[in-house]
Design a protein around this motif. Structure first.
Motif, PDB file in Angstrom:
ATOM      1  N   ALA A  38     -36.987  -9.199   7.288  1.00 29.08           N
ATOM      2  CA  ALA A  38     -35.596  -8.790   7.128  1.00 29.08           C
ATOM      3  C   ALA A  38     -34.690 -10.007   6.965  1.00 29.08           C
ATOM      4  N   VAL A  39     -33.644  -9.849   6.177  1.00 30.74           N
ATOM      5  CA  VAL A  39     -32.690 -10.942   5.970  1.00 30.74           C
ATOM      6  C   VAL A  39     -31.963 -11.210   7.288  1.00 30.74           C
ATOM      7  N   ARG A  40     -31.911 -12.465   7.678  1.00 33.48           N
ATOM      8  CA  ARG A  40     -31.276 -12.813   8.938  1.00 33.48           C
ATOM      9  C   ARG A  40     -30.109 -13.753   8.697  1.00 33.48           C
ATOM     10  N   ARG A  41     -29.265 -13.864   9.691  1.00 32.09           N
ATOM     11  CA  ARG A  41     -28.121 -14.764   9.583  1.00 32.09           C
ATOM     12  C   ARG A  41     -28.597 -16.213   9.717  1.00 32.09           C
ATOM     13  N   GLY A  42     -27.850 -17.117   9.104  1.00 36.14           N
ATOM     14  CA  GLY A  42     -28.193 -18.526   9.206  1.00 36.14           C
ATOM     15  C   GLY A  42     -29.175 -18.968   8.147  1.00 36.14           C
ATOM     16  N   ARG A  43     -29.907 -20.016   8.464  1.00 42.20           N
ATOM     17  CA  ARG A  43     -30.834 -20.630   7.512  1.00 42.20           C
ATOM     18  C   ARG A  43     -31.977 -19.672   7.168  1.00 42.20           C
ATOM     19  N   PRO A  44     -32.259 -19.452   5.886  1.00 45.78           N
ATOM     20  CA  PRO A  44     -33.381 -18.573   5.511  1.00 45.78           C
ATOM     21  C   PRO A  44     -34.716 -19.233   5.836  1.00 45.78           C
ATOM     22  N   TRP A  45     -35.756 -18.417   5.914  1.00 43.44           N
ATOM     23  CA  TRP A  45     -37.090 -18.957   6.179  1.00 43.44           C
ATOM     24  C   TRP A  45     -37.515 -19.870   5.040  1.00 43.44           C
ATOM     25  N   SER A  46     -38.176 -20.955   5.387  1.00 46.58           N
ATOM     26  CA  SER A  46     -38.604 -21.929   4.381  1.00 46.58           C
ATOM     27  C   SER A  46     -39.907 -21.520   3.698  1.00 46.58           C
ATOM     28  N   LEU A  47     -40.577 -20.485   4.228  1.00 49.45           N
ATOM     29  CA  LEU A  47     -41.839 -20.005   3.651  1.00 49.45           C
ATOM     30  C   LEU A  47     -41.751 -18.501   3.434  1.00 49.45           C
ATOM     31  N   PRO A  48     -42.439 -17.965   2.420  1.00 48.20           N
ATOM     32  CA  PRO A  48     -42.510 -16.503   2.263  1.00 48.20           C
ATOM     33  C   PRO A  48     -43.287 -15.902   3.427  1.00 48.20           C
ATOM     34  N   LEU A  49     -43.149 -14.592   3.622  1.00 42.23           N
ATOM     35  CA  LEU A  49     -43.780 -13.934   4.765  1.00 42.23           C
ATOM     36  C   LEU A  49     -45.285 -14.154   4.783  1.00 42.23           C
ATOM     37  N   GLU A  50     -45.924 -14.095   3.620  1.00 35.65           N
ATOM     38  CA  GLU A  50     -47.384 -14.278   3.562  1.00 35.65           C
ATOM     39  C   GLU A  50     -47.791 -15.619   4.156  1.00 35.65           C
ATOM     40  N   ASP A  51     -47.066 -16.672   3.811  1.00 36.54           N
ATOM     41  CA  ASP A  51     -47.396 -18.002   4.321  1.00 36.54           C
ATOM     42  C   ASP A  51     -47.059 -18.126   5.801  1.00 36.54           C
ATOM     43  N   ARG A  52     -46.027 -17.432   6.246  1.00 33.49           N
ATOM     44  CA  ARG A  52     -45.668 -17.485   7.662  1.00 33.49           C
ATOM     45  C   ARG A  52     -46.742 -16.819   8.518  1.00 33.49           C
ATOM     46  N   PHE A  73     -48.355 -27.001   5.775  1.00 36.36           N
ATOM     47  CA  PHE A  73     -47.610 -25.933   5.104  1.00 36.36           C
ATOM     48  C   PHE A  73     -46.344 -26.465   4.438  1.00 36.36           C
ATOM     49  N   GLY A  74     -46.146 -27.773   4.497  1.00 35.78           N
ATOM     50  CA  GLY A  74     -45.006 -28.384   3.822  1.00 35.78           C
ATOM     51  C   GLY A  74     -43.668 -28.104   4.466  1.00 35.78           C
ATOM     52  N   ILE A  75     -43.645 -27.939   5.795  1.00 37.58           N
ATOM     53  CA  ILE A  75     -42.398 -27.659   6.501  1.00 37.58           C
ATOM     54  C   ILE A  75     -42.256 -28.611   7.682  1.00 37.58           C
ATOM     55  N   SER A  76     -41.122 -28.527   8.358  1.00 41.03           N
ATOM     56  CA  SER A  76     -40.883 -29.390   9.506  1.00 41.03           C
ATOM     57  C   SER A  76     -41.531 -28.820  10.761  1.00 41.03           C
ATOM     58  N   LYS A  77     -41.683 -29.670  11.762  1.00 39.45           N
ATOM     59  CA  LYS A  77     -42.252 -29.249  13.045  1.00 39.45           C
ATOM     60  C   LYS A  77     -41.410 -28.148  13.684  1.00 39.45           C
ATOM     61  N   SER A  78     -40.090 -28.285  13.651  1.00 38.65           N
ATOM     62  CA  SER A  78     -39.222 -27.280  14.267  1.00 38.65           C
ATOM     63  C   SER A  78     -39.297 -25.946  13.529  1.00 38.65           C
ATOM     64  N   ALA A  79     -39.454 -25.986  12.191  1.00 38.54           N
ATOM     65  CA  ALA A  79     -39.570 -24.752  11.415  1.00 38.54           C
ATOM     66  C   ALA A  79     -40.868 -24.024  11.761  1.00 38.54           C
ATOM     67  N   ALA A  80     -41.943 -24.760  11.911  1.00 37.01           N
ATOM     68  CA  ALA A  80     -43.222 -24.156  12.288  1.00 37.01           C
ATOM     69  C   ALA A  80     -43.116 -23.508  13.666  1.00 37.01           C
ATOM     70  N   ASP A  81     -42.426 -24.186  14.571  1.00 37.67           N
ATOM     71  CA  ASP A  81     -42.243 -23.661  15.922  1.00 37.67           C
ATOM     72  C   ASP A  81     -41.452 -22.358  15.904  1.00 37.67           C
ATOM     73  N   ARG A  82     -40.398 -22.298  15.089  1.00 35.81           N
ATOM     74  CA  ARG A  82     -39.578 -21.089  14.994  1.00 35.81           C
ATOM     75  C   ARG A  82     -40.370 -19.932  14.395  1.00 35.81           C
ATOM     76  N   ILE A  83     -41.200 -20.228  13.411  1.00 31.88           N
ATOM     77  CA  ILE A  83     -42.009 -19.176  12.773  1.00 31.88           C
ATOM     78  C   ILE A  83     -42.971 -18.560  13.784  1.00 31.88           C
ATOM     79  N   ILE A  84     -43.620 -19.387  14.580  1.00 32.30           N
ATOM     80  CA  ILE A  84     -44.576 -18.885  15.575  1.00 32.30           C
ATOM     81  C   ILE A  84     -43.865 -18.066  16.634  1.00 32.30           C
ATOM     82  N   ASP A  85     -42.703 -18.532  17.092  1.00 29.61           N
ATOM     83  CA  ASP A  85     -41.947 -17.783  18.103  1.00 29.61           C
ATOM     84  C   ASP A  85     -41.483 -16.431  17.572  1.00 29.61           C
ATOM     85  N   HIS A  86     -41.143 -16.362  16.276  1.00 31.20           N
ATOM     86  CA  HIS A  86     -40.637 -15.118  15.690  1.00 31.20           C
ATOM     87  C   HIS A  86     -41.757 -14.141  15.343  1.00 31.20           C
ATOM     88  N   LEU A  87     -42.817 -14.642  14.697  1.00 36.72           N
ATOM     89  CA  LEU A  87     -43.860 -13.746  14.194  1.00 36.72           C
ATOM     90  C   LEU A  87     -44.942 -13.417  15.216  1.00 36.72           C
TER      91      LEU A  87
END
Length: 255
Positions: A38-52, A73-87
């Motif tokens: 789902a579209v969320r407020r703020g910065r969009p995800w840096s990877l498509p759902l499949e890659d996340r 995956f070509g992303i930052s450490k903090s972005a990877a951390d956020r993806i794991i916490d969310h998914l």
């Protein structure tokens, strides 16, 4: 920064998820329907759902640190951390709520070494661990319930009730090992001091052991996910990882 691992290359899917590209696609479709993309407020995800989804699975499978995993995956450490916490929570297995009358279940506890000492305690493996009560369907070997993690020094008899596994199973016939006395579960016959078990009890114990071994086979498959050998996640992280891996296990068996 370009990534090395991507779900658009099917050869990466099987090693990290255990699923075929077709099964993986179905999982992503279900997650999208449940609002994972789902579209969320703020910065969009840096990877498509499949890659996340693949990133979370890769983390559970390899137990790499964020600093090691993110560049793959070509992303930052903090972005990877956020993806794991969310998914992570969204990938969790939903416990089965109803059971057919003839269903037979098997329960056993497994210890997961866990670094968060607020939820873990030293256990019989001499490490800080959490106790997870896992219930499977004896016929299909699918995981149907995973109790909430408890400190690793909690015995299975207490963990069965305190984890919520007992309430989730209800009155369904459930088999367990000798570590569950007085719980109402079907456990092996015990030999009293100075007595020998009758032939029928010995035969029953042999059959019981053979059936109960199925849950050990499930644990062996789940423990190939290295995060269950040394979990660095805090709070509910180890619970979400166990539930997510159980869901992957079920999808693999379901074909």
């Amino acid at each position: 920064m370009a990534g090395v691992i991507t779900a658009s290359e099917p050869s990466w899917i099987v090693p990290f998820t255990g699923l075929s590209p077709r099964q993986f696609g179905k999982l992503v479709t279900v997650l999208r329907r449940e609002g994972a993309d789902a579209v969320r407020r703020g910065r969009p995800w840096s990877l498509p759902l499949e890659d996340r989804v693949l990133l979370v699975a890769a983390y559970w499978r390899t137990n790499l640190t964020m600093r090691q995993l993110a560049p793959l995956f070509g992303i930052s450490k903090s972005a990877a951390d956020r993806i794991i916490d969310h998914l992570g929570p969204m990938l969790a297995l939903q416990p089965r709520k109803r059971f057919a009358k003839d269903t037979v279940l098997i329960v056993d506890g497994t210890l997961v070494p866990t670094r968060d000492h607020t939820i873990a305690e030293q256990s019989k493996n001499y490490r800080y661990s959490t106790n997870h009560q896992v219930v499977i369907d004896a016929d299909t070997r699918l995981v149907v319930v995973v109790g909430r993690p408890l400190p690793g020094n909690r015995n299975d008899c207490k963990a069965w009730e305190e984890s919520g596994a007992k309430a989730a199973v209800g009155t369904t016939l459930t088999i367990a090992d000798g570590g569950y006395p007085g719980t109402g579960l079907v456990t092996p016959h015990r030999r009293r001091k100075g007595e020998e078990l009758s032939d029928w009890k010995q035969a029953h114990n042999t059959s019981h052991k053979q059936i109960r071994a199925r849950v050990e086979h499930v644990f062996a498959r789940m423990k190939t996910w290295k995060i269950l050998r040394d979990c660095r996640l805090k709070g509910d992280g180890v619970h979400h990882a166990m539930l997510g891996i159980a869901r992957m296990h079920n999808l693999t068996l379901a074909g």
